[in-house]
Design a protein around this motif. Structure first.
Motif, PDB file in Angstrom:
ATOM      1  N   VAL A  70       9.859   2.897   4.390  1.00 47.37           N
ATOM      2  CA  VAL A  70      10.773   1.773   4.542  1.00 47.37           C
ATOM      3  C   VAL A  70      12.186   2.319   4.423  1.00 47.37           C
ATOM      4  CG1 VAL A  70      11.523  -0.426   3.577  1.00 47.37           C
ATOM      5  CG2 VAL A  70       9.092   0.156   3.593  1.00 47.37           C
ATOM      6  N   TRP A  71      13.024   1.982   5.405  1.00 53.98           N
ATOM      7  CA  TRP A  71      14.391   2.509   5.462  1.00 53.98           C
ATOM      8  C   TRP A  71      15.363   1.361   5.183  1.00 53.98           C
ATOM      9  CZ3 TRP A  71      15.416   7.664   7.564  1.00 53.98           C
ATOM     10  CH2 TRP A  71      14.242   8.345   7.906  1.00 53.98           C
ATOM     11  N   VAL A  72      16.350   1.636   4.354  1.00 53.63           N
ATOM     12  CA  VAL A  72      17.385   0.667   4.014  1.00 53.63           C
ATOM     13  C   VAL A  72      18.706   1.182   4.577  1.00 53.63           C
ATOM     14  CG1 VAL A  72      18.528  -0.595   2.161  1.00 53.63           C
ATOM     15  CG2 VAL A  72      16.119   0.033   1.927  1.00 53.63           C
ATOM     16  N   TRP A  73      19.392   0.334   5.389  1.00 50.80           N
ATOM     17  CA  TRP A  73      20.602   0.743   6.101  1.00 50.80           C
ATOM     18  C   TRP A  73      21.744  -0.219   5.765  1.00 50.80           C
ATOM     19  CZ3 TRP A  73      19.316   5.002   9.179  1.00 50.80           C
ATOM     20  CH2 TRP A  73      17.967   5.128   9.524  1.00 50.80           C
ATOM     21  N   ASP A  74      22.961   0.301   5.924  1.00 54.16           N
ATOM     22  CA  ASP A  74      24.141  -0.554   5.878  1.00 54.16           C
ATOM     23  C   ASP A  74      24.220  -1.298   7.206  1.00 54.16           C
ATOM     24  OD1 ASP A  74      26.871  -1.499   6.176  1.00 54.16           O
ATOM     25  OD2 ASP A  74      27.332  -0.307   4.405  1.00 54.16           O
ATOM     26  N   ALA A  75      24.155  -2.637   7.181  1.00 58.47           N
ATOM     27  CA  ALA A  75      24.102  -3.417   8.422  1.00 58.47           C
ATOM     28  C   ALA A  75      25.402  -3.378   9.200  1.00 58.47           C
ATOM     29  CB  ALA A  75      23.733  -4.875   8.111  1.00 58.47           C
TER      30      ALA A  75
ATOM     31  N   THR B 126      27.681  -0.450   9.181  1.00 60.49           N
ATOM     32  CA  THR B 126      27.989   0.907   9.657  1.00 60.49           C
ATOM     33  C   THR B 126      26.766   1.667  10.146  1.00 60.49           C
ATOM     34  OG1 THR B 126      27.706   1.865   7.450  1.00 60.49           O
ATOM     35  CG2 THR B 126      29.879   0.972   8.005  1.00 60.49           C
ATOM     36  N   GLY B 127      25.559   1.244   9.762  1.00 59.16           N
ATOM     37  CA  GLY B 127      24.355   1.981  10.126  1.00 59.16           C
ATOM     38  C   GLY B 127      24.081   3.159   9.221  1.00 59.16           C
ATOM     39  N   ALA B 128      24.793   3.275   8.095  1.00 58.11           N
ATOM     40  CA  ALA B 128      24.575   4.394   7.175  1.00 58.11           C
ATOM     41  C   ALA B 128      23.268   4.182   6.411  1.00 58.11           C
ATOM     42  CB  ALA B 128      25.739   4.503   6.196  1.00 58.11           C
ATOM     43  N   GLU B 129      22.542   5.298   6.222  1.00 57.94           N
ATOM     44  CA  GLU B 129      21.295   5.237   5.465  1.00 57.94           C
ATOM     45  C   GLU B 129      21.599   5.100   3.982  1.00 57.94           C
ATOM     46  OE1 GLU B 129      17.603   8.156   4.190  1.00 57.94           O
ATOM     47  OE2 GLU B 129      18.655   8.540   6.073  1.00 57.94           O
ATOM     48  N   LEU B 130      21.031   4.057   3.337  1.00 51.49           N
ATOM     49  CA  LEU B 130      21.245   3.822   1.918  1.00 51.49           C
ATOM     50  C   LEU B 130      20.063   4.263   1.072  1.00 51.49           C
ATOM     51  CD1 LEU B 130      22.753   0.222   2.133  1.00 51.49           C
ATOM     52  CD2 LEU B 130      23.964   2.405   2.105  1.00 51.49           C
ATOM     53  N   LEU B 131      18.856   4.103   1.593  1.00 52.03           N
ATOM     54  CA  LEU B 131      17.675   4.355   0.782  1.00 52.03           C
ATOM     55  C   LEU B 131      16.476   4.538   1.696  1.00 52.03           C
ATOM     56  CD1 LEU B 131      16.687   4.399  -2.228  1.00 52.03           C
ATOM     57  CD2 LEU B 131      16.108   1.992  -1.939  1.00 52.03           C
ATOM     58  N   ARG B 132      15.542   5.387   1.250  1.00 54.86           N
ATOM     59  CA  ARG B 132      14.284   5.572   1.981  1.00 54.86           C
ATOM     60  C   ARG B 132      13.149   5.517   0.965  1.00 54.86           C
ATOM     61  NH1 ARG B 132      13.422  10.921   5.436  1.00 54.86           N
ATOM     62  NH2 ARG B 132      15.641  10.478   5.756  1.00 54.86           N
TER      63      ARG B 132
ATOM     64  N   LEU C 233       6.554  -4.251  -5.326  1.00 54.79           N
ATOM     65  CA  LEU C 233       7.821  -4.925  -5.583  1.00 54.79           C
ATOM     66  C   LEU C 233       8.826  -3.863  -6.012  1.00 54.79           C
ATOM     67  CD1 LEU C 233       6.777  -8.188  -7.469  1.00 54.79           C
ATOM     68  CD2 LEU C 233       7.532  -7.946  -5.118  1.00 54.79           C
ATOM     69  N   ARG C 234       9.895  -3.684  -5.225  1.00 52.48           N
ATOM     70  CA  ARG C 234      10.905  -2.671  -5.532  1.00 52.48           C
ATOM     71  C   ARG C 234      12.246  -3.379  -5.757  1.00 52.48           C
ATOM     72  NH1 ARG C 234       8.638   2.403  -4.211  1.00 52.48           N
ATOM     73  NH2 ARG C 234      10.444   3.203  -5.333  1.00 52.48           N
ATOM     74  N   HIS C 235      12.922  -2.991  -6.863  1.00 51.56           N
ATOM     75  CA  HIS C 235      14.220  -3.555  -7.211  1.00 51.56           C
ATOM     76  C   HIS C 235      15.298  -2.635  -6.642  1.00 51.56           C
ATOM     77  CE1 HIS C 235      17.449  -5.438  -9.247  1.00 51.56           C
ATOM     78  NE2 HIS C 235      16.687  -6.142 -10.072  1.00 51.56           N
ATOM     79  N   LEU C 236      16.079  -3.139  -5.664  1.00 52.21           N
ATOM     80  CA  LEU C 236      17.062  -2.286  -5.010  1.00 52.21           C
ATOM     81  C   LEU C 236      18.168  -1.858  -5.962  1.00 52.21           C
ATOM     82  CD1 LEU C 236      17.478  -3.993  -1.513  1.00 52.21           C
ATOM     83  CD2 LEU C 236      16.290  -1.886  -2.065  1.00 52.21           C
ATOM     84  N   TYR C 237      18.526  -2.679  -6.953  1.00 52.56           N
ATOM     85  CA  TYR C 237      19.662  -2.394  -7.827  1.00 52.56           C
ATOM     86  C   TYR C 237      19.220  -1.979  -9.227  1.00 52.56           C
ATOM     87  CZ  TYR C 237      21.828  -4.925  -4.036  1.00 52.56           C
ATOM     88  OH  TYR C 237      22.222  -5.334  -2.790  1.00 52.56           O
ATOM     89  N   GLN C 238      17.911  -1.710  -9.385  1.00 51.46           N
ATOM     90  CA  GLN C 238      17.413  -1.318 -10.709  1.00 51.46           C
ATOM     91  C   GLN C 238      17.834   0.124 -11.022  1.00 51.46           C
ATOM     92  OE1 GLN C 238      15.465  -3.233 -12.945  1.00 51.46           O
ATOM     93  NE2 GLN C 238      16.106  -1.554 -14.242  1.00 51.46           N
ATOM     94  N   GLU C 239      18.271   0.348 -12.199  1.00 50.54           N
ATOM     95  CA  GLU C 239      18.661   1.702 -12.602  1.00 50.54           C
ATOM     96  C   GLU C 239      17.445   2.615 -12.573  1.00 50.54           C
ATOM     97  OE1 GLU C 239      20.223   3.953 -16.624  1.00 50.54           O
ATOM     98  OE2 GLU C 239      20.614   1.828 -16.335  1.00 50.54           O
ATOM     99  N   GLY C 240      17.558   3.780 -11.924  1.00 48.69           N
ATOM    100  CA  GLY C 240      16.472   4.747 -11.878  1.00 48.69           C
ATOM    101  C   GLY C 240      15.646   4.681 -10.628  1.00 48.69           C
ATOM    102  N   LEU C 241      15.903   3.793  -9.690  1.00 49.57           N
ATOM    103  CA  LEU C 241      15.148   3.759  -8.439  1.00 49.57           C
ATOM    104  C   LEU C 241      15.542   4.956  -7.601  1.00 49.57           C
ATOM    105  CD1 LEU C 241      13.223   2.292  -6.523  1.00 49.57           C
ATOM    106  CD2 LEU C 241      15.205   1.067  -5.619  1.00 49.57           C
ATOM    107  N   SER C 242      14.565   5.819  -7.255  1.00 50.25           N
ATOM    108  CA  SER C 242      14.862   7.070  -6.573  1.00 50.25           C
ATOM    109  C   SER C 242      14.820   6.865  -5.070  1.00 50.25           C
ATOM    110  CB  SER C 242      13.832   8.145  -6.956  1.00 50.25           C
ATOM    111  OG  SER C 242      13.879   8.371  -8.333  1.00 50.25           O
ATOM    112  N   ALA C 243      15.651   7.598  -4.364  1.00 51.98           N
ATOM    113  CA  ALA C 243      15.612   7.603  -2.907  1.00 51.98           C
ATOM    114  C   ALA C 243      14.595   8.623  -2.463  1.00 51.98           C
ATOM    115  CB  ALA C 243      16.985   7.962  -2.344  1.00 51.98           C
ATOM    116  N   LYS C 244      13.631   8.206  -1.625  1.00 50.45           N
ATOM    117  CA  LYS C 244      12.588   9.115  -1.147  1.00 50.45           C
ATOM    118  C   LYS C 244      13.050   9.758   0.147  1.00 50.45           C
ATOM    119  CE  LYS C 244      10.179   7.604  -4.550  1.00 50.45           C
ATOM    120  NZ  LYS C 244      10.014   8.403  -5.731  1.00 50.45           N
ATOM    121  N   VAL C 245      13.364  11.038   0.099  1.00 48.33           N
ATOM    122  CA  VAL C 245      13.897  11.733   1.265  1.00 48.33           C
ATOM    123  C   VAL C 245      12.803  12.564   1.902  1.00 48.33           C
ATOM    124  CG1 VAL C 245      15.661  13.313   2.065  1.00 48.33           C
ATOM    125  CG2 VAL C 245      16.133  11.790   0.155  1.00 48.33           C
TER     126      VAL C 245
END
Length: 673
Positions: free
Chosen positions: A618-623, A625-631, A661-673
């Motif tokens: 699942v990819w999270v983008w800035d709507a 600019t199209g910048a990748e925020l999270l994977r 269930l994933r919390h986008l703003y939770q402290e410690g959520l890692s970006a999977k690259v």
């Protein structure tokens, strides 16, 4: 002619005396019977012929028998109306007329037809004149009623001679011949019946064979479903193990970061500036002597100590451990109070109207990260108040659970279906809509009672309520429908070449978006008129309106697109390179989430199949600019991703029996690259 009818019988020269004679009546009856036999072969055929051709006349066998031969009931012989019927339908002139009428042509089209008509009319008039004379003699009447033609009086010998007697032997021979013909017909019918019985037996055996084959196929399908269920259970267990390993890995990484921060603080408090300078000079000198090159003069004292404490073969760049300090060396020695979260770019801050109980600044995220279901999950949807999840499962079941994973109730579907394909809440949260097989159903969201069922000719793929909850959009096969959500009446049907995904209302409810083939369409939701068509290089797999309705996001085989929903102009393209399976906006419209399910080639080995890497993420983008925020990587095929109403949670449904269930703003959520 009318004067002749008014004259007395004595004034008609050549008239026979007035008396009743059975022989005279018999002559008239024989004449009529002969005409019927010559024209129709039997009385039954004559009756059927007249009743079929002449709607106003209804003849019966009993009525004809009374007219021909029953002198007790007809002591004066047949009625004149019956004589006219026999002449009209048994003499060639009438037959010629009837056939011409049946063919829809005029008897006078050609000279030949006119000549034949004149000859047939003469023959009819002659027969009618002869029968009129016989009728007058039989009834001792002056003139047939309503008759204006000529009369041919019969000869005396013809009247006095008794009727010709029929030879009994000839009659028996005729009967024998008729019986032989009837026997042949019976034998022929018997042969046909035996042949039909054989065909029926073959059909019955074929039916039994097909039935047995169908039963075997159904048993095989049941076995395959059981094996698939077992495989899904195994995959779910494996997924749980993977998630447990990820949690342990994240915990270890957090522990490493905490120790590094404590070490930095200990170094900052224990070493004076002079000691730091001496250690840095000794390190630079050692690097210069042993490596033959100058050491990095910008390395901080903390970096030098950390490198000296690692084993000789360990290479851990400090940027991977301290991403915040890598770009700001001046902050070294001043450890932050909060642990840094590794990511590529900072996520947008949550909206101010989001619930404090679930915000990043509020209580720690205490919901279970995984919600289990009895079957594989095809779709997931948050309730409008964000307190429940609706799960569309494989098989005939949909579930409603709260955010702790506790089951509220189930929606059971009937019929021959493989899975509940989509589920959607009404905006007021009081109703639910599901699609399974070839019908859509609306349920009471509090009790689970079925309120309405909408049958479709084709299997359905998606369902969505309008923003006011009064209409329901469904899609499947080659059509998109709009229904009255209260009565089930069909309001609109939009024909399509091919549909993929579902039909979706715009936030104002005035437009309807669909996808099919390599195009995305926008329609007028009231009239069905095409407003916009957006072509794509690949097959369009999903689409979504932005919350303000001004943008339309789509996903095809290799990119995610953002378009102007009014003009179709391209606003943003996010090249992906993988198969994009879904797209959705966050409630505030700042974030765009896409799904990737692909097998990426990574190389080849001689004599072996190509090497591939599975990408299910699942990819999270800035709507904007199209910048990748999270994977967010996943172990199984991802089917659906939805935002919670406050925009802080992502619910991820995959082929396993769980929803993450994933919390986008939770402290410690890692970006999977």
């Amino acid at each position: 002619m009318e004067d002749d009818r008014d004259m007395s019988e004595a004034s008609l020269p050549g008239r026979p005396p007035r008396r009743i004679s059975d022989a005279k009546i018999r002559v008239l009856v024989n004449e009529l019977s002969s005409l019927i036999k010559q024209a129709h072969l039997s009385r039954t055929a004559f009756i059927d012929y007249v009743n079929t051709r002449q709607q106003g006349v209804r003849l019966t066998r009993d009525g004809v028998s009374r007219q021909l031969g029953d002198l007790d009931r007809k002591p004066f012989g047949p009625d004149w109306d019956f004589v006219l019927i026999v002449v009209d339908w048994c003499v060639p002139a009438a037959e010629h007329r009837s056939r011409s009428q049946d063919l829809g042509c005029d008897v006078g089209d050609t000279a030949t037809d006119q000549e034949r008509h004149r000859e047939a009319k003469q023959e009819r008039d002659h027969a009618l004149a002869r029968l009129a004379g016989l009728w007058c003699v039989a009834r001792s009447a002056s003139w047939p009623p309503g008759y204006t033609g000529q009369i041919l009086w019969p000869d005396t010998d013809e009247l006095e001679n008794p009727p010709e007697r029929v030879d009994p032997r000839e009659q028996m021979n005729q009967t024998a011949r008729e019986m032989a013909e009837l026997q042949q017909k019976i034998e022929h019918a018997s042969k046909q019946a035996r042949s039909a019985a054989r065909d029926l037996d073959r059909t019955r055996r074929e039916y039994q064979r097909v039935k047995q084959q169908r039963t075997e196929e159904m048993n095989a399908r049941i076995r395959a479903e059981r094996e698939a269920d077992q495989l899904e259970r195994n995959i779910s267990q494996l997924q749980l193990h993977v998630l447990e390993g990820q949690r342990k890995t994240d915990a270890l990484q957090d522990e490493v970061r905490i120790r590094d921060l404590l070490l930095d603080r200990l170094i900052a408090a224990s070493f004076s500036a002079g000691i730091r300078a001496q250690v840095r000079e000794a390190y630079h000198a050692a690097i210069t002597v042993y490596s033959g090159s100058d050491a990095d003069s910008s390395a901080s004292f903390e970096d030098i100590l950390r490198r000296l404490m690692q084993p000789p073969n360990a290479i851990i760049p400090p940027e991977r451990i301290f991403p915040e300090e890598a770009n700001n060396p001046g902050n070294r020695g001043n450890a932050p109070n909060n642990l840094p979260v590794p990511h590529r770019r900072q996520l947008p801050e949550p909206a101010k109207n989001r619930s404090p109980s679930t915000s990043a600044e509020g209580a720690k995220f205490n919901f279970p990260e995984v919600i289990k279901a009895p079957r594989a999950i095809k779709a997931v949807e948050f309730s409008p108040d964000g307190t429940r999840l609706a799960l569309a499962c494989r098989g005939k079941t949909a579930m409603i659970v709260d955010l702790t994973g506790a089951e509220q109730y189930r929606l059971r579907h009937d019929g021959w279906i493989t899975s509940v394909r989509d589920i959607s809440y009404a905006p007021d949260g009081r109703r639910l809509a599901t699609v399974a097989g070839s019908h859509a159903q609306i349920w009471d969201a509090d009790t689970g009672a079925e309120l309405l069922r909408l049958p479709h000719p084709d299997p359905m793929g998606g369902v969505a309520f309008s923003p006011d909850g009064r209409r329901l959009a469904t899609a499947g096969g080659k059509n998109a429908w709009v229904w009255d959500a209260a009565t089930g009446a069909e309001l609109l049907r939009i024909p399509h070449i091919e549909l993929r995904g579902k039909a979706m209302f715009s936030p104002d409810g005035r437009r309807l978006a669909t996808a099919g083939g390599k195009n995305a369409w926008v329609w007028d939701a009231a009239t069905g008129a095409e407003l916009l068509r957006i072509p794509h290089p690949g097959s369009v797999r999903d689409m979504a309106f932005s919350p303000d309705g001004q943008r339309l996001a789509t996903a095809d085989g290799g990119s995610a697109w953002v378009w102007d929903a009014a003009t179709g102009a391209e606003i943003l393209r996010i090249p992906h390179g993988h198969v994009m399976g879904g797209v959705t906006f966050s409630p505030d419209g700042q974030i765009l989430v896409t799904i990737s399910n692909a097998h990426i080639p990574i190389g080849t080995i001689s004599g072996a199949p190509p090497l591939e890497r599975s990408d299910k993420s699942v990819w999270v983008w800035d709507a904007a600019t199209g910048a990748e925020l999270l994977r967010i990587s996943h172990a199984l095929w991802v089917n659906r991703v939805v935002f919670s109403p406050d925009g802080q949670f992502l619910a991820i449904a995959a082929d396993g029996r769980t929803v993450q269930l994933r919390h986008l703003y939770q402290e410690g959520l890692s970006a999977k690259v």
